[in-house]
Design an enzyme around this catalytic site. Sequence first.
Site, mmCIF file in Angstrom:
data_model
loop_
_atom_site.group_PDB
_atom_site.id
_atom_site.type_symbol
_atom_site.label_atom_id
_atom_site.label_comp_id
_atom_site.label_asym_id
_atom_site.label_seq_id
_atom_site.Cartn_x
_atom_site.Cartn_y
_atom_site.Cartn_z
ATOM 1 N N ARG A 240 -4.977 11.264 6.990
ATOM 2 C CA ARG A 240 -4.111 11.527 7.891
ATOM 3 C C ARG A 240 -4.212 12.828 8.544
ATOM 4 N NH1 ARG A 240 -3.803 6.797 8.525
ATOM 5 N NH2 ARG A 240 -1.799 5.346 8.269
ATOM 6 N N GLU A 269 -0.885 11.687 17.213
ATOM 7 C CA GLU A 269 -1.713 10.946 17.910
ATOM 8 C C GLU A 269 -0.950 10.107 18.878
ATOM 9 O OE1 GLU A 269 -3.348 8.327 15.012
ATOM 10 O OE2 GLU A 269 -4.349 10.080 13.806
ATOM 11 N N HIS A 287 -8.991 7.484 15.619
ATOM 12 C CA HIS A 287 -8.504 6.665 14.520
ATOM 13 C C HIS A 287 -8.851 5.411 14.547
ATOM 14 C CE1 HIS A 287 -4.424 6.432 12.057
ATOM 15 N NE2 HIS A 287 -5.406 5.524 11.324
HETATM 16 P P1 NAP Z 1 -4.884 4.732 -2.457
HETATM 17 O O1 NAP Z 1 -5.475 3.506 -3.079
HETATM 18 O O2 NAP Z 1 -3.004 4.563 -2.692
HETATM 19 O O3 NAP Z 1 -5.380 6.103 -2.644
HETATM 20 C C1 NAP Z 1 -4.638 7.508 -2.800
HETATM 21 C C2 NAP Z 1 -5.167 8.343 -3.478
HETATM 22 O O4 NAP Z 1 -4.234 9.362 -3.339
HETATM 23 C C3 NAP Z 1 -4.880 7.793 -5.099
HETATM 24 O O5 NAP Z 1 -5.858 8.152 -5.857
HETATM 25 C C4 NAP Z 1 -3.665 8.762 -5.451
HETATM 26 O O6 NAP Z 1 -3.817 9.227 -6.471
HETATM 27 C C5 NAP Z 1 -3.745 9.877 -4.533
HETATM 28 N N1 NAP Z 1 -2.590 10.834 -4.271
HETATM 29 C C6 NAP Z 1 -1.713 10.426 -3.652
HETATM 30 N N2 NAP Z 1 -0.865 11.562 -3.584
HETATM 31 C C7 NAP Z 1 -1.367 12.509 -3.949
HETATM 32 C C8 NAP Z 1 -0.805 13.765 -4.349
HETATM 33 N N3 NAP Z 1 -0.245 14.030 -3.944
HETATM 34 N N4 NAP Z 1 -1.933 14.876 -4.748
HETATM 35 C C9 NAP Z 1 -3.128 14.192 -5.103
HETATM 36 N N5 NAP Z 1 -3.480 13.119 -4.765
HETATM 37 C C10 NAP Z 1 -2.861 12.131 -4.507
HETATM 38 O O7 NAP Z 1 -4.883 4.418 -0.722
HETATM 39 P P2 NAP Z 1 -6.248 3.927 -0.195
HETATM 40 O O8 NAP Z 1 -6.108 2.622 0.368
HETATM 41 O O9 NAP Z 1 -7.332 4.837 -0.256
HETATM 42 O O10 NAP Z 1 -5.619 4.753 1.373
HETATM 43 C C11 NAP Z 1 -5.601 6.283 1.570
HETATM 44 C C12 NAP Z 1 -5.022 6.786 2.739
HETATM 45 O O11 NAP Z 1 -6.062 6.680 3.765
HETATM 46 C C13 NAP Z 1 -3.906 5.944 3.401
HETATM 47 O O12 NAP Z 1 -2.704 6.304 2.925
HETATM 48 C C14 NAP Z 1 -4.060 6.295 4.972
HETATM 49 O O13 NAP Z 1 -3.343 7.486 5.007
HETATM 50 C C15 NAP Z 1 -5.485 6.452 4.913
HETATM 51 N N6 NAP Z 1 -6.277 5.537 5.980
HETATM 52 C C16 NAP Z 1 -6.618 5.873 7.199
HETATM 53 C C17 NAP Z 1 -7.406 5.129 7.754
HETATM 54 C C18 NAP Z 1 -8.128 5.214 9.046
HETATM 55 O O14 NAP Z 1 -8.075 4.303 10.091
HETATM 56 N N7 NAP Z 1 -8.406 6.452 9.371
HETATM 57 C C19 NAP Z 1 -7.704 3.896 7.270
HETATM 58 C C20 NAP Z 1 -7.177 3.437 6.006
HETATM 59 C C21 NAP Z 1 -6.423 4.217 5.360
HETATM 60 P P3 NAP Z 1 -3.491 8.513 -7.805
HETATM 61 O O15 NAP Z 1 -4.451 7.413 -8.009
HETATM 62 O O16 NAP Z 1 -3.613 9.637 -9.256
HETATM 63 O O17 NAP Z 1 -2.116 8.032 -7.766
HETATM 64 C C1 GLV Z 2 -4.809 3.412 8.990
HETATM 65 O O1 GLV Z 2 -4.660 4.427 9.293
HETATM 66 C C2 GLV Z 2 -4.287 2.791 7.797
HETATM 67 O O2 GLV Z 2 -3.633 3.421 7.071
HETATM 68 O O3 GLV Z 2 -4.476 1.541 7.715
#
Ligand code: NAP
Ligand code: GLV
Length: 321
Positions: A240, A269, A287
């Site tokens: 993000r 954005e 994005h």
């Molecule tokens: P996820 O499985 O929930 O992974 C998030 C990770 O971040 C977890 O390992 C969590 O740690 C860690 N975390 C959360 N808060 C934290 C903090 N304060 N300090 C350090 N680590 C922290 O989520 P995901 O599915 O991988 O997605 C991650 C993010 O990618 C989404 O939230 C979104 O913002 C972004 N995203 C972007 C796109 C795009 O189009 N560019 C697409 C999809 C997602 P723990 O495991 O220890 O809880």
């Molecule tokens: C995209 O940015 C998502 O969080 O799925």
Amino acid sequence: MPDTEPPIVLICRRLLSAGRDRLAARCEIREGGLDATPEELVALAPGTTAIVADPSVAVGEELLDAAGEGLRVVANYAVGYDNVALEACRSRGIAVTNTPGVLTNATAELALALTLAAARRLGEAEGELRAGRWSGWDPGDMLGLELSGATFGVVGMGRIGRRYAELVAPLSGAILYTSRSPKSDVERGLPAARVQMEELLARADVVSLHVPATPETIGLIGAAELNAMPRHAMLVNTARGPLVDAEALARALRDGAISAAGLDVYEHEPNVPQALLDAPRCVLLPHVGSATTRARDAMAVLVADNVLAVVDGAEPPNRVI
Ligand code: NAP
Ligand code: GLV
């Protein structure tokens, strides 16, 4: 008397037909469309049972209040849900859902693509060629960072961070990660080592961000963090925009404090700061992390599944709150 009126679902912008058709079979659909303004959404909201939002739609108190007391779920068409006012939903008893898992591969692959594109300056190089400025093979032209043997720093070893780490593993010399909790299976399997942020920044050749935007992570990478990275290192952000201070990043690229960056996300954005547009060795994408047909269709299906579960009085499969 049974209530025979179909529930009303407000799709704030656009939901692909894989999910929209499922909802339309049982619900009345209102749609804001891709250009919907916040005011238009507020006008469309009264009487809705469900709101389908996405990262470009801020779901705050005004929209929730406009929907009224019948609103039962905000289904986000994304895994990240920082666009939704969680406390406002919680206090009104409104469920919030997201679309985890089905976009993990797509987003990790995009992060890998950005990593390679930034390391090898693909945007600049193609731009030079298309502008007719390529005058032939030049041994000093477009020199970039070779990634074989590189140390990768994965900030946030969740679903996408882990998949990114798996994808870069064959290239890597070492993988470091930060996470709130240790991931022993990742440490053994990849292998990867959990370190403090300071160590990751000091040692990684590539820093890739995969944490959600929360009060703890906003501003995670600013001038101090960029200056703590080796000068040849690069930053990739597919998580993000607010995690990174864009002005500080542009300055670091201009001053050579780091060598390159690849970004898919921005704080406001679709506005991209001019400083980033002007910055050297910076690959900028709009994005598109989850933008594969497979992922976006599967996300749409999850959105519909979550809405229909709530409509049916069942537990939604992807409840955030
Ligand atoms: P996820 O499985 O929930 O992974 C998030 C990770 O971040 C977890 O390992 C969590 O740690 C860690 N975390 C959360 N808060 C934290 C903090 N304060 N300090 C350090 N680590 C922290 O989520 P995901 O599915 O991988 O997605 C991650 C993010 O990618 C989404 O939230 C979104 O913002 C972004 N995203 C972007 C796109 C795009 O189009 N560019 C697409 C999809 C997602 P723990 O495991 O220890 O809880
Ligand atoms: C995209 O940015 C998502 O969080 O799925």
